[in-house]
Write a protein that holds these residues in place. Structure first.
Motif: not given
Length: 156
Positions: A5-12, A22-31, A33-38
């Motif tokens: 599957f093609p993975l870019d830097d953000l996916d990695r 894997a228990t991180l909330t989406n908000q914490d994960l987004a923060a 990896v430096h992207v918005s939550a959506p």
């Protein structure tokens, strides 16, 4: 084999962090990896839908739950016809003590990793899952005396 599957830097970055926790909330994960939550949520869903993320699990210590004997088992079958291989794989998938099952080439037909409480439980597994099957020719088991590394991470 299918193409990766093609993975870019953000996916990695997402996968690297989720493989650790894997228990991180989406908000914490987004923060992290430096992207918005959506954006982060869309990416994670895409990775799940594509089967890159197979499942979210808790890794349990076998010793702490009474399954501290680890066996690495080589299985050779009498007949390697496709239906017999599939039959054996299905039987191993149904065995709770079998945590991993690999069909391998050159040598045995299968290599299994099993977790059992003790030698008596191992013997019961051998009888139930291997010797009671008329297609199993050889069983060879190596018992772990020390686990020096265990990791579920896939190198990205």
């Amino acid at each position: 084999m299918t193409a990766p599957f093609p993975l870019d830097d953000l996916d990695r970055r997402i996968l690297s962090i989720l493989q650790n926790d894997a228990t991180l909330t989406n908000q914490d994960l987004a923060a992290r990896v430096h992207v918005s939550a959506p954006t982060c949520l869309r990416r994670v869903r895409r990775l799940v839908d594509a089967g890159v993320i197979e499942k979210h699990v808790a890794i349990v210590s076998p010793e702490k739950v009474g399954a501290g004997l680890t066996g690495i088992v080589e299985i050779t079958l009498d007949t390697q016809a496709a239906e017999r291989l599939a039959e054996f794989e299905a039987a191993m998938a149904a065995e709770a003590a079998v945590t991993q099952c690999y069909r391998v080439s050159t040598g045995p037909d299968f290599v299994l990793v099993v977790q059992v409480p003790d030698m008596a439980a191992y013997h019961a597994l051998v009888h139930r899952a291997f010797t009671a099957r008329n297609n199993v020719r050889n069983v060879r088991t190596f018992f772990s005396v020390h686990r020096s590394k265990f990791d579920t991470r896939v190198a990205l």
